[in-house]
Write an enzyme that holds these catalytic residues in place. Structure first.
Site, PDB file in Angstrom:
ATOM      1  N   LYS A  37      38.545  23.133  44.936  1.00 26.78           N
ATOM      2  CA  LYS A  37      39.428  22.122  45.533  1.00 26.78           C
ATOM      3  C   LYS A  37      39.843  22.567  46.934  1.00 26.78           C
ATOM      4  O   LYS A  37      39.662  23.741  47.296  1.00 26.78           O
ATOM      5  CB  LYS A  37      40.660  21.927  44.646  1.00 26.78           C
ATOM      6  N   TYR A 255      56.982  33.840  73.750  1.00 33.39           N
ATOM      7  CA  TYR A 255      58.066  32.861  73.663  1.00 33.39           C
ATOM      8  C   TYR A 255      59.291  33.473  73.001  1.00 33.39           C
ATOM      9  O   TYR A 255      59.173  34.161  71.981  1.00 33.39           O
ATOM     10  CB  TYR A 255      57.634  31.646  72.836  1.00 33.39           C
TER      11      TYR A 255
HETATM   12  C1  PLP Z   1      44.157  25.369  41.585  1.00 35.65           C
HETATM   13  C2  PLP Z   1      44.111  25.444  40.109  1.00 35.65           C
HETATM   14  C3  PLP Z   1      43.579  26.573  39.467  1.00 35.65           C
HETATM   15  C4  PLP Z   1      43.168  27.826  40.209  1.00 35.65           C
HETATM   16  O1  PLP Z   1      44.304  28.618  40.424  1.00 35.65           O
HETATM   17  P1  PLP Z   1      44.176  30.078  41.071  1.00 35.65           P
HETATM   18  O2  PLP Z   1      45.548  30.630  41.016  1.00 35.65           O
HETATM   19  O3  PLP Z   1      43.697  29.882  42.466  1.00 35.65           O
HETATM   20  O4  PLP Z   1      43.196  30.815  40.236  1.00 35.65           O
HETATM   21  C5  PLP Z   1      43.482  26.547  38.093  1.00 35.65           C
HETATM   22  N1  PLP Z   1      43.889  25.468  37.378  1.00 35.65           N
HETATM   23  C6  PLP Z   1      44.423  24.383  37.966  1.00 35.65           C
HETATM   24  C7  PLP Z   1      44.871  23.236  37.138  1.00 35.65           C
HETATM   25  C8  PLP Z   1      44.556  24.340  39.354  1.00 35.65           C
HETATM   26  O5  PLP Z   1      45.097  23.255  39.919  1.00 35.65           O
END
Ligand code: PLP
Length: 364
Positions: A37, A255
């Site tokens: 994702k 800055y």
């Molecule tokens: C993003 C996500 C994961 C992965 O989580 P990590 O901490 O990056 O391993 C697993 N399950 C769900 C439902 C997620 O949304």
């Protein structure tokens, strides 16, 4: 766009594959959804798919359209929609393209069933809220949902939940207990573990695990480094010095003048700023590497530049290579350390990599 401005992100597909195999060694009896994702946590979805195409048991994403695109690109593994469908139209696409969808509430179940009877076998992940209180059926709403789903033909169900504190003090036992109570007598599939749970809690492995951050070579724990966990960095953000300043004691940098030289200093100006995705909140002292040597940033991060201390790196002049995070020719700086200094997590650094940063992919 190819540019001569020296900032680059480099992606190492071999490291991604290595990290996936680390997951598979930990969860040897489970299959693993490669969570890609958010554009593979900023690494580029298609790069991640290319790296893992031969070995990933499945890919997990958010958008139905993206699932369709993956299918059209020839991905034949299972594809999981982590937030499920957003419309009945999505429900039709799920059927047509053989996507596995989460269903986490009764309204979503309505959308799914409104698309009509299932002509072919279909996988659905029923999400249980075991205490994170984000998505999922409760012990009150689950029985009716399961009853409605079981009335369908051609449906294969897996129960899933998500851990809120697998990397924290409270751990997973309390949620696992609720999950077990809610799923008493369940004989179908089970999918529970994120990265932290995969590494620390084998009792959560079930039939499928859902690794995200570990695939990209960062640690899900505050007290253990990615290297300790046998992970390799996948993204390296690197640039070069585009300016050098000789400072007198008492002069300030950047800055707001938040950093004051307490002695004569050499300061390197790096072509990297918050518009490239470097965290503006990174304070003076954030680790950075120049010409093979670790040093620290000084002063405020600006939009296109940041400053670092090169007093003890006398050979570092204009054009000297810089590693912002990852493992580059200028040295190694774990993204986790930069993130910690900036009060965030590597997840956010990776996802924030700006589109204007040209990306190169190492050979596999
Ligand atoms: C993003 C996500 C994961 C992965 O989580 P990590 O901490 O990056 O391993 C697993 N399950 C769900 C439902 C997620 O949304």
């Amino acid at each position: 766009m190819k540019t001569s401005r020296p900032i680059r992100a480099r992606i190492a597909p071999a490291a991604l594959l290595h990290n996936y195999r680390v997951v598979k060694r930990h969860a040897a009896n489970a299959r693993a959804w490669a969570v890609i994702k958010a554009n593979a946590y900023g690494h580029g979805q298609w790069r991640a798919v290319d790296a893992l195409r031969e070995e990933a048991d499945g890919f997990a994403i958010l958008e139905t359209e993206n699932g369709v695109a993956l299918r059209e690109a020839g991905v034949s593994q299972p594809i999981l929609l982590l937030e499920g469908i957003f419309s009945t139209r999505d429900a039709r696409a799920v059927r047509e393209y053989g996507l596995t969808t989460v269903i986490h509430c009764s309204e979503q179940l309505d959308m799914f069933l409104d698309a009509g009877p299932l002509a072919a076998p279909q996988e659905v992940y029923v999400k249980l809220n075991t205490g994170m209180n984000r998505l999922g059926f409760t012990d009150k709403t689950l029985p009716l949902a399961l009853e409605r789903l079981r009335a369908q033909e051609n449906l294969k169900l897996t129960l899933m939940t998500h851990f809120a504190e697998a990397d924290g003090e409270r751990g997973i036992a309390w949620q696992l207990e609720r999950f077990k109570a809610m799923s008493a007598g369940w004989t179908g599939g089970v999918c529970l573990a994120n990265s932290a749970a995969i590494l620390d809690f084998p009792e959560t492995h079930g039939d499928w695990v859902r690794p995200g951050i570990v695939l990209y070579g960062a640690s899900p724990f505050v007290d253990r480094s990615a290297a300790d966990l046998g992970l390799q960095p996948v993204m390296t953000l690197e640039s070069a010095l585009i300016g050098v300043q000789e400072l007198q004691a008492g002069e300030r940098v950047g800055y707001g003048g938040t950093f004051t030289a307490d002695k004569p200093m050499r300061i390197g100006i790096v072509a990297c700023g918050y518009a490239d995705g470097y965290p503006r909140h990174a304070p003076s002292g954030t680790p950075i590497a120049v010409l093979g040597q670790r040093t620290r940033t000084v002063g405020r991060v600006s939009m296109d530049m940041l400053a670092c201390d090169i007093t003890d790196i006398p050979d570092a002049g204009l054009g000297a290579p810089v590693t912002l995070w990852g493992k580059g020719i200028a040295g190694e700086v774990p993204a986790d350390e930069v993130a910690t200094a900036a009060g965030t997590i590597a997840y956010e650094l990776f996802c924030a990599l700006a589109p204007r940063v040209p990306t190169a992919v190492d050979g596999l």
